[in-house]
Design a protein around this motif. Structure first.
Motif, PDB file in Angstrom:
ATOM      1  N   MET A   1     -24.794  -0.512 -39.452  1.00  0.00           N
ATOM      2  CA  MET A   1     -24.468   0.783 -39.060  1.00  0.00           C
ATOM      3  C   MET A   1     -23.118   1.105 -39.325  1.00  0.00           C
ATOM      4  O   MET A   1     -22.654   2.199 -39.501  1.00  0.00           O
ATOM      5  CB  MET A   1     -24.692   0.811 -37.405  1.00  0.00           C
ATOM      6  CG  MET A   1     -26.076   0.794 -36.854  1.00  0.00           C
ATOM      7  SD  MET A   1     -27.030   2.295 -37.456  1.00  0.00           S
ATOM      8  CE  MET A   1     -26.146   3.616 -36.620  1.00  0.00           C
TER       9      MET A   1
ATOM     10  N   VAL B   1     -27.022   8.547 -26.321  1.00  0.00           N
ATOM     11  CA  VAL B   1     -27.385   7.050 -26.135  1.00  0.00           C
ATOM     12  C   VAL B   1     -28.476   6.206 -26.416  1.00  0.00           C
ATOM     13  O   VAL B   1     -29.667   6.875 -26.294  1.00  0.00           O
ATOM     14  CB  VAL B   1     -27.214   6.835 -24.421  1.00  0.00           C
ATOM     15  CG1 VAL B   1     -27.139   5.382 -24.077  1.00  0.00           C
ATOM     16  CG2 VAL B   1     -26.011   7.459 -23.788  1.00  0.00           C
ATOM     17  N   THR B   2     -28.377   5.398 -27.383  1.00  0.00           N
ATOM     18  CA  THR B   2     -29.432   4.744 -27.928  1.00  0.00           C
ATOM     19  C   THR B   2     -29.388   3.227 -27.495  1.00  0.00           C
ATOM     20  O   THR B   2     -29.189   2.425 -28.175  1.00  0.00           O
ATOM     21  CB  THR B   2     -29.399   4.700 -29.439  1.00  0.00           C
ATOM     22  OG1 THR B   2     -28.333   4.107 -29.872  1.00  0.00           O
ATOM     23  CG2 THR B   2     -29.478   5.940 -29.994  1.00  0.00           C
TER      24      THR B   2
ATOM     25  N   PHE C   1     -26.354  -5.610 -36.203  1.00  0.00           N
ATOM     26  CA  PHE C   1     -26.422  -3.934 -36.367  1.00  0.00           C
ATOM     27  C   PHE C   1     -25.089  -3.608 -37.327  1.00  0.00           C
ATOM     28  O   PHE C   1     -24.722  -2.412 -37.483  1.00  0.00           O
ATOM     29  CB  PHE C   1     -26.305  -3.314 -35.138  1.00  0.00           C
ATOM     30  CG  PHE C   1     -27.434  -3.708 -34.092  1.00  0.00           C
ATOM     31  CD1 PHE C   1     -28.624  -3.064 -34.539  1.00  0.00           C
ATOM     32  CD2 PHE C   1     -27.269  -4.349 -33.086  1.00  0.00           C
ATOM     33  CE1 PHE C   1     -29.558  -3.325 -33.535  1.00  0.00           C
ATOM     34  CE2 PHE C   1     -28.230  -4.464 -31.892  1.00  0.00           C
ATOM     35  CZ  PHE C   1     -29.379  -3.864 -32.437  1.00  0.00           C
TER      36      PHE C   1
ATOM     37  N   VAL D   1     -28.054   0.009 -29.552  1.00  0.00           N
ATOM     38  CA  VAL D   1     -28.744  -0.440 -30.642  1.00  0.00           C
ATOM     39  C   VAL D   1     -28.643   0.316 -31.957  1.00  0.00           C
ATOM     40  O   VAL D   1     -29.036  -0.011 -33.225  1.00  0.00           O
ATOM     41  CB  VAL D   1     -30.196  -0.637 -30.418  1.00  0.00           C
ATOM     42  CG1 VAL D   1     -30.488  -1.955 -29.307  1.00  0.00           C
ATOM     43  CG2 VAL D   1     -30.975   0.597 -30.123  1.00  0.00           C
ATOM     44  N   ALA D   2     -28.122   1.575 -31.802  1.00  0.00           N
ATOM     45  CA  ALA D   2     -27.864   2.394 -32.660  1.00  0.00           C
ATOM     46  C   ALA D   2     -26.664   3.089 -32.830  1.00  0.00           C
ATOM     47  O   ALA D   2     -25.667   2.642 -33.895  1.00  0.00           O
ATOM     48  CB  ALA D   2     -28.835   3.351 -33.228  1.00  0.00           C
ATOM     49  N   MET D   3     -26.148   3.923 -31.858  1.00  0.00           N
ATOM     50  CA  MET D   3     -24.709   4.325 -31.813  1.00  0.00           C
ATOM     51  C   MET D   3     -24.662   5.228 -30.508  1.00  0.00           C
ATOM     52  O   MET D   3     -25.948   5.538 -30.069  1.00  0.00           O
ATOM     53  CB  MET D   3     -24.739   5.548 -33.080  1.00  0.00           C
ATOM     54  CG  MET D   3     -25.685   6.608 -33.050  1.00  0.00           C
ATOM     55  SD  MET D   3     -25.425   7.608 -34.321  1.00  0.00           S
ATOM     56  CE  MET D   3     -26.182   9.208 -33.634  1.00  0.00           C
TER      57      MET D   3
ATOM     58  N   THR E   1     -28.176  -2.463 -23.820  1.00  0.00           N
ATOM     59  CA  THR E   1     -26.783  -2.552 -25.093  1.00  0.00           C
ATOM     60  C   THR E   1     -27.263  -1.673 -26.011  1.00  0.00           C
ATOM     61  O   THR E   1     -28.309  -1.183 -26.206  1.00  0.00           O
ATOM     62  CB  THR E   1     -26.854  -4.064 -25.537  1.00  0.00           C
ATOM     63  OG1 THR E   1     -25.801  -4.139 -26.534  1.00  0.00           O
ATOM     64  CG2 THR E   1     -28.253  -4.343 -26.349  1.00  0.00           C
TER      65      THR E   1
END
Lengths: 193, 131
Positions: A80, A32-33, A77, A51-53, A49
């Motif tokens: 990504m 979780v990011t 984002f 922010v990466a994946m 929220t």
């Protein structure tokens, strides 16, 4: 097809249920990011929220693994999608029916997927139908038809593991047999009529 | 709210020092942990908003990697590239400091300057919240 390399991507706007869906079915502790949401729009929906994946895994048999990646929902984002989406074998697009313009959200998501993967198998899950019953499924079908796109479209509650697995099963059917996507779409449309 | 924080950063000696104390520093910015620009001083060719989002993604992944390795909290992230360096670190739970510099910069100096600046900005942010 080598299932060991089966990489699937979940996309959708903020709060559509991507992280929840992956958490429901992942058999590993998901990556979780997330970060504290600092903008009012996002904070109105949730405190944190992606922010990466997100990343999770579902095993098939002894040595077959589905790798599940969840994209951040915000437009900033977008990069990504090229990082994670280009070599994905299929996409699950989640559309939050309670947002202001969900059909427009679908249009945005289709454009994003098409940009990184023009012929990607994909399945569309409509979420939050318990909060808003509008637009109805027919409006999504109409939109897809206008775009000459035929993808399986399912109303789902991603808090329910079986609903998420149904999305995955449908996507896998599309990947294994690309024609099944449009067949499933037509069947689902006849069922809803 | 973000504008206030921007003033805190831009008026701070810590941020000015970061930009000026090391040769070849090309820019620095403070971003929120969810990828918005708080304050930035970058050359015009740098897309600040895009860099802010990427910084938040990178440090979030770095934190997960550190956690996965059982190595505790991610202190900072270093990218050593063909034409320069990029360093970022958390200021607090909601803010990240990033700085980038040209190829002749010493990594240790940049990391140290980044740490010092973040440490000095944190109480300023705390004061702002308390105020």
């Amino acid at each position: 097809m080598n299932f060991e390399e089966l990489k699937l991507v979940f996309g959708g706007a903020v709060g559509a249920g991507k992280s929840t869906a992956i958490h429901q079915i992942s058999e590993i502790n998901p990556v979780v990011t997330d970060a504290v949401a600092s903008d009012a729009d996002t904070r109105a929906r949730k405190a944190r929220t992606t922010v990466a994946m997100d990343y999770g895994e579902v095993r098939f048999g002894d040595d077959q693994i589905l790798r599940l990646y969840g994209m951040p929902g915000q437009r900033r984002f977008k990069y990504m999608w090229s990082v994670l989406g280009a070599d994905a074998l299929g996409f699950v697009i989640l559309i939050d029916n309670s947002r202001r313009w969900p059909v427009s959200d679908l249009s945005t998501m289709l454009d994003l997927v098409t940009e990184v993967h023009p012929v990607a198998p994909l399945v569309i899950g409509i979420t939050h139908c318990d909060i808003s019953s509008q637009p109805e499924m027919d409006q999504y079908y109409e939109f897809l038809s206008e775009r000459n796109r035929f993808h399986p479209l399912l109303a789902v509650d991603v808090r329910m593991k079986d609903d998420v697995l149904l999305l995955l099963d449908t996507l896998l059917a599309c990947i294994q047999n690309p024609e099944s996507g449009s067949e499933h779409a037509n069947h689902a449309r006849e069922s809803s009529a | 709210m973000t504008t206030d924080k921007k003033d805190v950063v831009m008026n701070s000696t810590a941020f000015t020092k970061l930009l000026n104390s090391i040769a070849n520093v090309e820019g620095a910015l403070v971003v929120t942990s969810d990828g918005f620009v708080v304050a930035a001083k970058c050359s015009p060719n740098v897309e600040e908003r895009r860099l802010a989002a990427m910084t938040s993604s990178s440090i979030a992944l770095g934190s997960q990697l550190a956690d996965g390795l059982g190595q505790g909290r991610c202190e900072h992230l270093i990218l050593e590239n063909g034409k320069g360096l990029f360093v970022c670190r958390n200021i607090d739970e909601g803010n990240i400091l990033a700085v980038f510099a040209g190829p002749d910069t010493k990594i240790g100096n940049l990391v140290s300057a980044c740490r010092q600046c973040a440490d000095e900005l944190k109480p300023l942010f705390d004061e702002r919240l308390a105020g």
